[in-house]
Motif scaffolding. Structure first.
Motif, PDB file in Angstrom:
ATOM      1  N   UNK A   9      -8.363   4.535   6.698  1.00  0.00           N
ATOM      2  CA  UNK A   9      -7.866   6.014   6.342  1.00  0.00           C
ATOM      3  C   UNK A   9      -7.786   6.258   4.859  1.00  0.00           C
ATOM      4  N   UNK A  10      -7.787   7.447   4.430  1.00  0.00           N
ATOM      5  CA  UNK A  10      -7.783   7.695   3.028  1.00  0.00           C
ATOM      6  C   UNK A  10      -6.637   7.596   2.385  1.00  0.00           C
ATOM      7  N   UNK A  11      -5.399   7.752   3.029  1.00  0.00           N
ATOM      8  CA  UNK A  11      -4.002   7.554   2.368  1.00  0.00           C
ATOM      9  C   UNK A  11      -3.037   6.813   3.292  1.00  0.00           C
ATOM     10  N   UNK A  12      -2.120   6.162   2.800  1.00  0.00           N
ATOM     11  CA  UNK A  12      -0.960   5.438   3.601  1.00  0.00           C
ATOM     12  C   UNK A  12      -0.321   6.549   4.337  1.00  0.00           C
ATOM     13  N   UNK A  13      -0.245   7.809   4.079  1.00  0.00           N
ATOM     14  CA  UNK A  13       0.400   8.525   4.888  1.00  0.00           C
ATOM     15  C   UNK A  13      -0.396   8.849   6.318  1.00  0.00           C
ATOM     16  N   UNK A 203      -2.506  -5.018  12.435  1.00  0.00           N
ATOM     17  CA  UNK A 203      -2.593  -5.493  11.267  1.00  0.00           C
ATOM     18  C   UNK A 203      -2.541  -4.313  10.265  1.00  0.00           C
ATOM     19  N   UNK A 204      -1.216  -4.097   9.618  1.00  0.00           N
ATOM     20  CA  UNK A 204      -0.990  -2.962   8.962  1.00  0.00           C
ATOM     21  C   UNK A 204      -0.805  -3.257   7.541  1.00  0.00           C
ATOM     22  N   UNK A 205      -2.179  -2.902   6.654  1.00  0.00           N
ATOM     23  CA  UNK A 205      -2.413  -3.362   5.370  1.00  0.00           C
ATOM     24  C   UNK A 205      -2.759  -2.407   4.413  1.00  0.00           C
ATOM     25  N   UNK A 206      -1.867  -1.990   3.584  1.00  0.00           N
ATOM     26  CA  UNK A 206      -2.155  -0.827   2.370  1.00  0.00           C
ATOM     27  C   UNK A 206      -2.063  -1.127   1.104  1.00  0.00           C
ATOM     28  N   UNK A 207      -2.648  -0.520   0.241  1.00  0.00           N
ATOM     29  CA  UNK A 207      -2.404  -0.664  -1.183  1.00  0.00           C
ATOM     30  C   UNK A 207      -3.427  -1.698  -1.816  1.00  0.00           C
ATOM     31  N   UNK A 208      -3.596  -1.558  -2.997  1.00  0.00           N
ATOM     32  CA  UNK A 208      -4.697  -2.166  -3.897  1.00  0.00           C
ATOM     33  C   UNK A 208      -4.578  -3.701  -3.948  1.00  0.00           C
ATOM     34  N   UNK A 238      -5.451  -7.192  22.087  1.00  0.00           N
ATOM     35  CA  UNK A 238      -6.410  -6.518  21.141  1.00  0.00           C
ATOM     36  C   UNK A 238      -5.808  -6.638  19.853  1.00  0.00           C
ATOM     37  N   UNK A 239      -6.687  -6.591  18.789  1.00  0.00           N
ATOM     38  CA  UNK A 239      -6.175  -6.650  17.395  1.00  0.00           C
ATOM     39  C   UNK A 239      -6.694  -5.618  16.903  1.00  0.00           C
ATOM     40  N   UNK A 240      -5.857  -4.612  16.245  1.00  0.00           N
ATOM     41  CA  UNK A 240      -6.441  -3.200  15.508  1.00  0.00           C
ATOM     42  C   UNK A 240      -5.776  -3.331  14.105  1.00  0.00           C
ATOM     43  N   UNK A 241      -6.677  -3.313  13.051  1.00  0.00           N
ATOM     44  CA  UNK A 241      -6.351  -2.962  11.741  1.00  0.00           C
ATOM     45  C   UNK A 241      -6.124  -1.519  11.440  1.00  0.00           C
ATOM     46  N   UNK A 242      -5.002  -1.385  10.443  1.00  0.00           N
ATOM     47  CA  UNK A 242      -4.884   0.075  10.244  1.00  0.00           C
ATOM     48  C   UNK A 242      -4.887  -0.247   8.425  1.00  0.00           C
ATOM     49  N   UNK A 243      -5.632   0.335   7.784  1.00  0.00           N
ATOM     50  CA  UNK A 243      -5.976   0.143   6.505  1.00  0.00           C
ATOM     51  C   UNK A 243      -6.175   1.413   5.836  1.00  0.00           C
ATOM     52  N   UNK A 244      -5.599   1.629   4.471  1.00  0.00           N
ATOM     53  CA  UNK A 244      -5.843   2.750   3.781  1.00  0.00           C
ATOM     54  C   UNK A 244      -7.175   2.353   2.625  1.00  0.00           C
TER      55      UNK A 244
END
Length: 251
Positions: A9-13, A203-208, A238-244
């Motif tokens: 995704x583009x943003x953490x929001x 897997x919820x991973x955000x930020x540089x 299932x393994x699902x990644x959520x990335x910004x």
């Protein structure tokens, strides 16, 4: 295990919205099938990314009374201590949704790290024995409906760090650590056999600061080097990644 699903995704929001929708659907599915929804929380920025669940339309669309809350890892400190993952989760999420207090399984206070890990493992085994938690037919470990997992900038998950022997534990459900490379040093943590017995892992991973580890875990050379702990996450379901965008900036 099937290949992971990777959402960028583009943003953490946008990550927060997508995560809320994903959890809403899993909650409804699990409650319809089993009567409960067992959720494992980790600390860090993940709790803030759950914020959409506390807002309309999600907060009124979930049967919170059927949720069971557990902790992927915990710092061996009092529950009201600033370093406590329970306090982080309570302040940012649990206090804002009507999950019964009896359904929230926090660490027991005033124990040593080893005693706290053993006590939590025995509590999980009791919940399996009385039918509150499911069992993995493959491993015999508890089978949680959903684990919400964050990742450290060097690729650790839970309190399973790259050069620590706990990442290789095969028999224990919950183990302890007294020399965490980031403070506080005393912690308990789920082991990989328990983590990977889960139905679903997000897997919820955000930020540089996570970008280098994301590149190692998901890039084209992912299998060329000694694996990071995050690369050992391999659930039965299932393994699902959520990335910004910032987290994927090195891909």
């Amino acid at each position: 295990m099937a290949p992971p699903t990777v959402h960028k995704f583009e943003t953490e929001e946008q990550v927060a919205v997508a995560l809320a929708i994903y959890i809403l659907h899993l909650s409804a599915k699990s409650i319809a099938a089993n009567g409960t929804f067992s959720v494992v929380l980790s600390g860090g920025t993940l709790i803030n990314t759950l914020r959409k669940l506390t807002e309309p339309p999600y907060v009124s669309s979930i049967d919170w009374s059927k949720w069971l809350i557990f902790f992927l890892d915990e710092r061996v400190v009092p529950l009201d201590h600033p370093d406590s993952n329970y306090k982080l989760a309570y302040d940012g999420f649990l206090s804002k949704v009507p999950i019964p207090e009896s359904n929230i399984y926090a660490i027991k206070e005033k124990l040593s790290p080893e005693e706290a890990a053993d006590e939590y493992e025995q509590r999980l085994k009791h919940l399996v024995a009385n039918g509150t938690l499911k069992t993995s037919p493959t491993t015999g470990f508890a089978k949680f409906d959903l684990m919400l997992v964050g990742m450290g900038p060097e690729g650790h998950v839970a309190s399973l760090f790259c050069w620590h022997f706990q990442r290789f534990e095969k028999k224990k459900w919950v183990t302890f650590i007294t020399d965490s490379p980031k403070p506080p040093s005393n912690r308990i943590t789920f082991t990989f056999p328990l983590i990977n017995s889960a139905d679903e892992i997000a897997m919820v991973v955000t930020g540089e600061d996570a970008a280098d580890a994301v590149k190692v875990a998901l890039g084209k050379h992912a299998h060329d080097f000694y694996p990071l702990p995050v690369q050992k996450v391999s659930p039965e379901g299932g393994l699902t990644w959520f990335l910004d965008k910032e987290a994927t900036s090195e891909l």
